[in-house]
Design a protein around this motif. Structure first.
Motif, PDB file in Angstrom:
ATOM      1  N   GLY A   1      97.148 -66.288  46.191  1.00 49.24           N
ATOM      2  CA  GLY A   1      98.590 -66.138  46.314  1.00 49.24           C
ATOM      3  C   GLY A   1      99.369 -67.288  45.711  1.00 49.24           C
TER       4      GLY A   1
ATOM      5  N   GLY B   1      93.491 -56.490  55.886  1.00 51.09           N
ATOM      6  CA  GLY B   1      94.516 -56.126  54.909  1.00 51.09           C
ATOM      7  C   GLY B   1      95.787 -56.927  55.092  1.00 51.09           C
TER       8      GLY B   1
ATOM      9  N   TYR C   1      97.523 -59.309  52.154  1.00 48.62           N
ATOM     10  CA  TYR C   1      98.894 -59.128  51.684  1.00 48.62           C
ATOM     11  C   TYR C   1      99.802 -60.243  52.184  1.00 48.62           C
ATOM     12  CZ  TYR C   1      98.195 -54.632  49.452  1.00 48.62           C
ATOM     13  OH  TYR C   1      97.798 -53.639  48.590  1.00 48.62           O
TER      14      TYR C   1
ATOM     15  N   LEU D   1      99.317 -63.228  49.874  1.00 53.71           N
ATOM     16  CA  LEU D   1      99.987 -63.044  48.583  1.00 53.71           C
ATOM     17  C   LEU D   1     101.498 -63.257  48.731  1.00 53.71           C
ATOM     18  CD1 LEU D   1      98.085 -59.911  47.202  1.00 53.71           C
ATOM     19  CD2 LEU D   1      97.862 -62.279  46.433  1.00 53.71           C
ATOM     20  N   ALA D   2     102.049 -62.753  49.839  1.00 52.08           N
ATOM     21  CA  ALA D   2     103.488 -62.906  50.058  1.00 52.08           C
ATOM     22  C   ALA D   2     103.859 -64.359  50.336  1.00 52.08           C
ATOM     23  CB  ALA D   2     103.930 -62.011  51.214  1.00 52.08           C
TER      24      ALA D   2
ATOM     25  N   PHE E   1     100.731 -47.910  44.505  1.00 56.80           N
ATOM     26  CA  PHE E   1     100.984 -49.349  44.421  1.00 56.80           C
ATOM     27  C   PHE E   1     100.918 -49.832  42.978  1.00 56.80           C
ATOM     28  CE2 PHE E   1      99.120 -53.629  44.149  1.00 56.80           C
ATOM     29  CZ  PHE E   1     100.170 -54.361  44.683  1.00 56.80           C
TER      30      PHE E   1
ATOM     31  N   GLY F   1     105.792 -54.693  50.403  1.00 59.66           N
ATOM     32  CA  GLY F   1     104.868 -55.501  51.189  1.00 59.66           C
ATOM     33  C   GLY F   1     105.252 -55.595  52.650  1.00 59.66           C
TER      34      GLY F   1
ATOM     35  N   TYR G   1     104.422 -52.381  54.340  1.00 54.34           N
ATOM     36  CA  TYR G   1     102.965 -52.307  54.440  1.00 54.34           C
ATOM     37  C   TYR G   1     102.469 -53.082  55.663  1.00 54.34           C
ATOM     38  CZ  TYR G   1      98.116 -52.512  52.659  1.00 54.34           C
ATOM     39  OH  TYR G   1      96.760 -52.401  52.499  1.00 54.34           O
ATOM     40  N   VAL G   2     102.941 -54.312  55.808  1.00 48.55           N
ATOM     41  CA  VAL G   2     102.482 -55.168  56.911  1.00 48.55           C
ATOM     42  C   VAL G   2     103.014 -54.679  58.253  1.00 48.55           C
ATOM     43  CG1 VAL G   2     102.633 -57.490  57.877  1.00 48.55           C
ATOM     44  CG2 VAL G   2     102.180 -57.191  55.438  1.00 48.55           C
TER      45      VAL G   2
ATOM     46  N   GLY H   1     105.199 -48.208  50.524  1.00 45.30           N
ATOM     47  CA  GLY H   1     104.436 -49.257  51.194  1.00 45.30           C
ATOM     48  C   GLY H   1     103.946 -48.821  52.559  1.00 45.30           C
TER      49      GLY H   1
ATOM     50  N   SER I   1      99.805 -48.170  53.569  1.00 46.07           N
ATOM     51  CA  SER I   1      99.294 -49.190  54.473  1.00 46.07           C
ATOM     52  C   SER I   1      97.995 -48.826  55.184  1.00 46.07           C
ATOM     53  CB  SER I   1     100.367 -49.534  55.515  1.00 46.07           C
ATOM     54  OG  SER I   1      99.923 -50.549  56.377  1.00 46.07           O
TER      55      SER I   1
END
Length: 395
Positions: free
Chosen positions: A32, A154, A158, A161-162, A232, A259, A262-263, A313, A317
């Motif tokens: 990330g 997961g 993510y 990366l964020a 994605f 994102g 997704y989270v 997203g 997920s």
């Protein structure tokens, strides 16, 4: 199927999995932190063109894909904890190679070569880290809560990366690539300390089915995962160009919104595949993804595309953990690592193949058509998922 050891009791604490997932977060910060910086370093510091930028960024994918099966086999035969920590050790070397590259300033091509070597090491380490950690988590809390293991991993990926992107840009701005390379060394080392005391899990004995047998067992869920991944991939590759073509602003927020959705879905609904079944969750998720991609493809205003990104997203997920739950029903315990490695490779393939194929479509039919094609992929995934509703005989 091989009898689960006692550590799979449903009442077993999930705290060890929380620790191993946090360790993945720390380790993957290496990816990330570097991701937004690599293009700047190659283009600005090394003075290379966009083709070389693309090579430096994308080559990690090939290393990850090439080693998924090997990483799974290592987890099955040599232990999940050992495999995970081996991956962390390899990723520690990534920062070291980046650091060495700084002292090769007499040759731009040598610096670039070392940078590429670091990216290859990252792909290699990622294969062992993620496949090993998933197998480790399943051993710690049991197959019946596999959805939790996959959801938390997961979120770790993510989340890293964020969080890593702004950290990487801050370090690069204030300390140049030296600060980035040091951070990439420190993060996996701290992670190794974090999960050192988490217990290992027994290696499952018994005869091991052939790789071909395992592949046959996971090919259908893997295909569904690949079809989900198209959504994605088209957002990541073409959303900025789409916004520019439509003269909209705020394209950079699209991936952020994707994102976050997704989270959030994984936080609140991560245990759903374990409760109602992976196939039902997959069908619902792909339906949401389909609606989101159609909304993007037919957007007339910027806000519609942003809402579509959020829906996409949210839809993407839970497909990995949901189909992962189904895979755990189909494979023997002693080949779970191999199965998860091969399963993850389907998503790698989708991410790698979608870009160029969608590029041809964008050239001939426009950017909107790219998202409609993604929606069609989600629809095909729903159809395949429905065919999986019939009872499955366990191995």
């Amino acid at each position: 199927m091989t009898q689960e050891p006692c550590i799979t009791d449903n009442n077993r604490s999930v705290k060890p999995v929380a620790v191993t997932s946090f360790s993945v977060f720390l380790t993957y910060l290496t990816a990330g932190i570097a991701l937004p910086v690599i293009p700047l370093f190659v283009h600005n510091d090394l003075g290379m063109n966009n083709v070389m930028v693309g090579i430096a960024v994308g080559i990690q994918f090939f290393a990850t894909l090439a080693n998924r099966g090997f990483a799974g086999k290592k987890a099955d035969q040599q232990g999940a904890k050992k495999t995970t920590r081996f991956g962390m050790g390899v990723i520690t070397l990534v920062g070291l190679v980046y650091f060495i590259a700084l002292f090769a300033h007499h040759s731009v091509w040598l610096q670039f070569g070392l940078l590429v070597a670091g990216r290859l090491l990252l792909g290699l380490g990622e294969s062992f880290l993620l496949t090993g950690n998933l197998t480790w988590g399943l051993g710690l809390i049991g197959q019946k809560r596999s959805g939790i293991v996959m959801s938390w991993n997961g979120m770790a990926i993510y989340g890293s990366l964020a969080a890593g992107a702004p950290i990487g840009l801050f370090l690069y701005h204030h300390f140049a690539f030296l600060g980035v390379s040091i951070a990439c060394i420190v993060c996996p080392l701290v992670a190794l300390l974090c999960n050192a005391k988490v217990p290992s899990v027994p290696i499952s004995g018994g005869d091991r089915p052939s790789f071909t047998t395992v592949l046959k067992q996971i090919v259908v869920p893997g295909t569904v995962l690949a079809l989900q991944g198209v959504g994605f991939a088209v957002i990541g590759a073409f959303i900025s160009l789409y916004f520019a073509a439509e003269h909209w602003g705020n394209a950079g927020y699209t991936l952020t919104i994707f994102g976050l959705a997704y989270v959030v879905v994984r936080i609140f609904f991560g245990g759903l595949p374990d409760k109602i079944g992976g196939i039902k969750v997959t069908i619902l998720s792909l339906g949401v993804e389909l609606i989101g991609l159609v909304l993007i493809g037919f957007s007339l205003q910027e806000w519609q595309a942003l809402v579509g990104a959020a829906l996409t997203g949210a839809g993407c997920s839970l497909v990995f953990p949901a189909m992962g739950v189904e895979i755990m029903k189909r494979v023997d315990a002693q080949v779970r690592g191999t199965a998860l490695g091969c399963f993850s490779a389907f998503q790698d393939i989708a991410y790698g193949a979608t870009g160029p194929l969608a590029g041809f479509l964008a050239n001939s039919a426009g950017y909107g058509a790219v998202y409609i094609a993604g929606a069609c992929s989600a629809l095909l995934g729903i159809v395949i998922s429905v065919t999986m509703m019939r009872p499955v005989e366990q191995s």
